[in-house]
Design a protein around this motif. Structure first.
Motif, PDB file in Angstrom:
ATOM      1  N   ALA A  70      77.806  29.410  41.440  1.00 47.81           N
ATOM      2  CA  ALA A  70      78.872  28.565  41.982  1.00 47.81           C
ATOM      3  C   ALA A  70      79.035  28.789  43.479  1.00 47.81           C
ATOM      4  N   ALA A  71      78.951  30.049  43.899  1.00 50.49           N
ATOM      5  CA  ALA A  71      79.087  30.354  45.325  1.00 50.49           C
ATOM      6  C   ALA A  71      77.927  29.766  46.121  1.00 50.49           C
ATOM      7  N   TYR A  72      76.728  29.839  45.568  1.00 55.43           N
ATOM      8  CA  TYR A  72      75.562  29.287  46.269  1.00 55.43           C
ATOM      9  C   TYR A  72      75.682  27.769  46.409  1.00 55.43           C
ATOM     10  N   LEU A  73      76.200  27.103  45.375  1.00 52.71           N
ATOM     11  CA  LEU A  73      76.360  25.648  45.417  1.00 52.71           C
ATOM     12  C   LEU A  73      77.403  25.217  46.443  1.00 52.71           C
ATOM     13  N   SER A  74      78.186  26.150  46.932  1.00 54.89           N
ATOM     14  CA  SER A  74      79.157  25.852  47.985  1.00 54.89           C
ATOM     15  C   SER A  74      78.682  26.326  49.362  1.00 54.89           C
ATOM     16  N   SER A  75      77.471  26.864  49.416  1.00 56.96           N
ATOM     17  CA  SER A  75      76.969  27.455  50.653  1.00 56.96           C
ATOM     18  C   SER A  75      76.398  26.398  51.589  1.00 56.96           C
ATOM     19  N   HIS A  76      76.257  26.783  52.850  1.00 60.65           N
ATOM     20  CA  HIS A  76      75.670  25.892  53.863  1.00 60.65           C
ATOM     21  C   HIS A  76      74.206  25.624  53.544  1.00 60.65           C
ATOM     22  N   GLU A  77      73.507  26.641  53.052  1.00 61.92           N
ATOM     23  CA  GLU A  77      72.085  26.468  52.733  1.00 61.92           C
ATOM     24  C   GLU A  77      71.879  25.357  51.712  1.00 61.92           C
ATOM     25  N   TYR A  78      72.757  25.305  50.709  1.00 62.27           N
ATOM     26  CA  TYR A  78      72.639  24.265  49.688  1.00 62.27           C
ATOM     27  C   TYR A  78      73.065  22.913  50.245  1.00 62.27           C
ATOM     28  N   ARG A  79      74.148  22.876  51.013  1.00 64.32           N
ATOM     29  CA  ARG A  79      74.668  21.601  51.511  1.00 64.32           C
ATOM     30  C   ARG A  79      73.725  20.927  52.497  1.00 64.32           C
ATOM     31  N   ARG A  80      72.872  21.690  53.181  1.00 66.96           N
ATOM     32  CA  ARG A  80      71.982  21.082  54.163  1.00 66.96           C
ATOM     33  C   ARG A  80      70.737  20.466  53.515  1.00 66.96           C
ATOM     34  N   MET A  81      70.560  20.666  52.209  1.00 66.43           N
ATOM     35  CA  MET A  81      69.427  20.060  51.516  1.00 66.43           C
ATOM     36  C   MET A  81      69.630  18.550  51.380  1.00 66.43           C
ATOM     37  N   ALA A  82      68.539  17.819  51.185  1.00 66.15           N
ATOM     38  CA  ALA A  82      68.623  16.390  50.924  1.00 66.15           C
ATOM     39  C   ALA A  82      69.296  16.159  49.574  1.00 66.15           C
ATOM     40  N   ASP A  83      69.897  14.996  49.405  1.00 67.72           N
ATOM     41  CA  ASP A  83      70.630  14.701  48.167  1.00 67.72           C
ATOM     42  C   ASP A  83      69.739  14.864  46.934  1.00 67.72           C
ATOM     43  N   TRP A 132      65.964  31.602  41.521  1.00 68.35           N
ATOM     44  CA  TRP A 132      66.416  32.992  41.448  1.00 68.35           C
ATOM     45  C   TRP A 132      66.323  33.660  42.825  1.00 68.35           C
ATOM     46  N   ARG A 133      65.207  33.462  43.501  1.00 66.77           N
ATOM     47  CA  ARG A 133      65.018  34.099  44.812  1.00 66.77           C
ATOM     48  C   ARG A 133      66.051  33.613  45.822  1.00 66.77           C
ATOM     49  N   SER A 134      66.360  32.331  45.764  1.00 70.20           N
ATOM     50  CA  SER A 134      67.323  31.782  46.721  1.00 70.20           C
ATOM     51  C   SER A 134      68.716  32.355  46.499  1.00 70.20           C
ATOM     52  N   ILE A 135      69.174  32.380  45.248  1.00 72.81           N
ATOM     53  CA  ILE A 135      70.535  32.855  45.003  1.00 72.81           C
ATOM     54  C   ILE A 135      70.629  34.370  45.180  1.00 72.81           C
ATOM     55  N   LEU A 136      69.544  35.103  44.879  1.00 65.71           N
ATOM     56  CA  LEU A 136      69.597  36.557  45.052  1.00 65.71           C
ATOM     57  C   LEU A 136      69.504  36.944  46.527  1.00 65.71           C
ATOM     58  N   LYS A 137      68.754  36.178  47.322  1.00 67.49           N
ATOM     59  CA  LYS A 137      68.750  36.387  48.767  1.00 67.49           C
ATOM     60  C   LYS A 137      70.150  36.136  49.329  1.00 67.49           C
ATOM     61  N   PHE A 138      70.792  35.079  48.819  1.00 67.49           N
ATOM     62  CA  PHE A 138      72.162  34.771  49.218  1.00 67.49           C
ATOM     63  C   PHE A 138      73.101  35.905  48.825  1.00 67.49           C
ATOM     64  N   ALA A 139      72.899  36.469  47.633  1.00 68.55           N
ATOM     65  CA  ALA A 139      73.754  37.568  47.164  1.00 68.55           C
ATOM     66  C   ALA A 139      73.620  38.797  48.066  1.00 68.55           C
ATOM     67  N   VAL A 140      72.395  39.074  48.534  1.00 67.96           N
ATOM     68  CA  VAL A 140      72.191  40.206  49.441  1.00 67.96           C
ATOM     69  C   VAL A 140      72.897  39.951  50.768  1.00 67.96           C
ATOM     70  N   GLU A 141      72.734  38.733  51.303  1.00 69.03           N
ATOM     71  CA  GLU A 141      73.355  38.394  52.585  1.00 69.03           C
ATOM     72  C   GLU A 141      74.876  38.449  52.511  1.00 69.03           C
ATOM     73  N   GLU A 142      75.444  38.129  51.338  1.00 69.98           N
ATOM     74  CA  GLU A 142      76.892  38.147  51.177  1.00 69.98           C
ATOM     75  C   GLU A 142      77.431  39.510  50.761  1.00 69.98           C
ATOM     76  N   GLY A 143      76.544  40.486  50.629  1.00 65.95           N
ATOM     77  CA  GLY A 143      76.975  41.834  50.281  1.00 65.95           C
ATOM     78  C   GLY A 143      77.307  42.027  48.817  1.00 65.95           C
ATOM     79  N   MET A 144      76.856  41.121  47.952  1.00 67.07           N
ATOM     80  CA  MET A 144      77.144  41.261  46.525  1.00 67.07           C
ATOM     81  C   MET A 144      76.257  42.326  45.876  1.00 67.07           C
ATOM     82  N   ILE A 145      75.005  42.457  46.372  1.00 71.34           N
ATOM     83  CA  ILE A 145      74.057  43.447  45.844  1.00 71.34           C
ATOM     84  C   ILE A 145      73.326  44.066  47.033  1.00 71.34           C
ATOM     85  N   PRO A 146      72.862  45.305  46.893  1.00 73.97           N
ATOM     86  CA  PRO A 146      72.191  45.968  48.024  1.00 73.97           C
ATOM     87  C   PRO A 146      70.752  45.528  48.226  1.00 73.97           C
ATOM     88  N   ALA A 147      70.081  45.109  47.145  1.00 74.37           N
ATOM     89  CA  ALA A 147      68.666  44.748  47.248  1.00 74.37           C
ATOM     90  C   ALA A 147      68.366  43.587  46.314  1.00 74.37           C
TER      91      ALA A 147
END
Length: 356
Positions: A70-83, A132-147
């Motif tokens: 849900a957090a990723y779907l509200s992120s800038h990375e997701y919003r900048r994608m084509a419809d 998976w890679r996109s949302i987990l990279k996002f999780a690392v950047e947001e401080g949700m997980i260390p790696a």
């Protein structure tokens, strides 16, 4: 005569096919059932008030995979994608949320991800792993997980079958089957001449052609520009005059949008793709003759006509040389070499003298 009680907001009425109605009060993201009574009835009002006291359920438990999606779907990375890309990613993330949403992100290990993609087909596994890679990279950047636990995880590679380029024999067979005025033929000529994807082809028409005879539009998928000649033709493309003449003879002059339904409405993207496949089958062509295969055929035709990589990219809208190489790989190599030779040397190569 009693009037309905005013001020009863957030009431949702669902009517079934048999005519029965069900009433609910919306509380947060959930619906609380109400009795089948008139809104002014005391029991209905009491139930309405009681429903308002229900505590809304949290949609996503904090720290879970569903909350991450849900957090990723509200992120800038997701919003900048084509419809169109966002729609694909949303479906993929919804499936991940439904399948694995209750688990906590911090507990994810590489073997969990391998197990998640193991039962999928190679193509689906690749797409799932990308998500998976996109949302987990996002999780690392947001401080949700260390790696990122997806590092080193690989999906099984299978044979990828891209859309096949139509052959010249197949192009001719389609044209022989469908007359110029047929809607199927109009769509064929538009897609083949412009090289547009279906998502763009459904929007093309005279309103996008300028006074100099050039069609220009912004692509839905990439946001990049594409331009091709309509009533003009560059010198290097003189060998494509026959294709241009057939295109101009087929497209209607009495409406702005070229590809429409029987009622004159623009076709949907998915509908156009399936409709073109059915039209090809009706013409006796193989099932892999698709609308996107016409796009590849146009790119190959441009290469054979002597277009440079930049000219092909400007016409079809491809932004990178690797993409253009991918779409022109099946071009007639003799045609490509001959066109290149004529363009660079002016076709002044001396001929060997005949033997006496």
């Amino acid at each position: 005569m009693r009037r309905s009680v005013r001020g009863l907001n957030s009431i949702k009425v669902v009517t079934k096919k048999d005519g029965r109605q069900y009433k609910y009060r919306r509380v947060g993201s959930q619906l609380v059932a109400l009795p089948d009574l008139p809104e002014h009835h005391p029991d209905f009002i009491a139930a309405y008030v009681a429903a308002g006291a229900v505590q809304p359920k949290p949609r996503h438990r904090e720290g879970t995979i569903s909350a991450l999606c849900a957090a990723y779907l509200s992120s800038h990375e997701y919003r900048r994608m084509a419809d169109s890309t966002r729609a694909v990613w949303r479906r993929t993330l919804d499936r991940i949320s439904n399948d694995r949403g209750t688990a906590f992100v911090v507990d994810l290990r590489p073997d969990h991800l391998r197990k998640d993609i193991r039962a999928l087909t190679p193509g689906a596994a690749q797409n799932r792993l990308k998500a998976w890679r996109s949302i987990l990279k996002f999780a690392v950047e947001e401080g949700m997980i260390p790696a990122d636990p997806s590092v080193g995880v690989k999906a099984q590679r299978g044979e990828v079958k891209p859309h096949r380029q139509w052959t010249w024999a197949e192009l001719s067979k389609f044209r022989e089957h469908w007359p110029l005025e047929a809607p199927e033929r109009i769509a064929f000529e538009v897609i083949f001449w412009t090289g547009a994807r279906c998502v763009d082809a459904v929007r093309l028409g005279w309103q996008r052609v300028d006074d100099d005879g050039w069609l220009s539009y912004v692509q839905v998928k990439t946001g990049g520009p594409a331009t091709c000649p309509i009533s003009v033709l560059p010198d290097w493309a003189s060998t494509m005059e026959a294709d241009q003449a057939l295109f101009l003879a087929s497209v209607p002059r009495d409406r702005l949008i070229w590809i429409t339904t029987q009622t004159g409405k623009p076709r949907s993207v998915k509908g156009l793709s399936q409709w073109m496949s059915a039209a090809a089958s009706s013409a006796g062509l193989p099932s892999d003759c698709t609308a996107h295969g016409l796009r590849k055929a146009r790119a190959a035709a441009l290469a054979e006509a002597g277009a440079t990589a930049s000219q092909i990219g400007a016409w079809t809208g491809h932004a990178s040389l690797s993409e253009i190489a991918h779409y022109t790989r099946q071009a007639d190599q003799k045609g490509v070499l001959g066109a290149k030779r004529e363009r660079e040397s002016g076709n002044t190569i001396a001929q060997f003298p005949k033997k006496p």
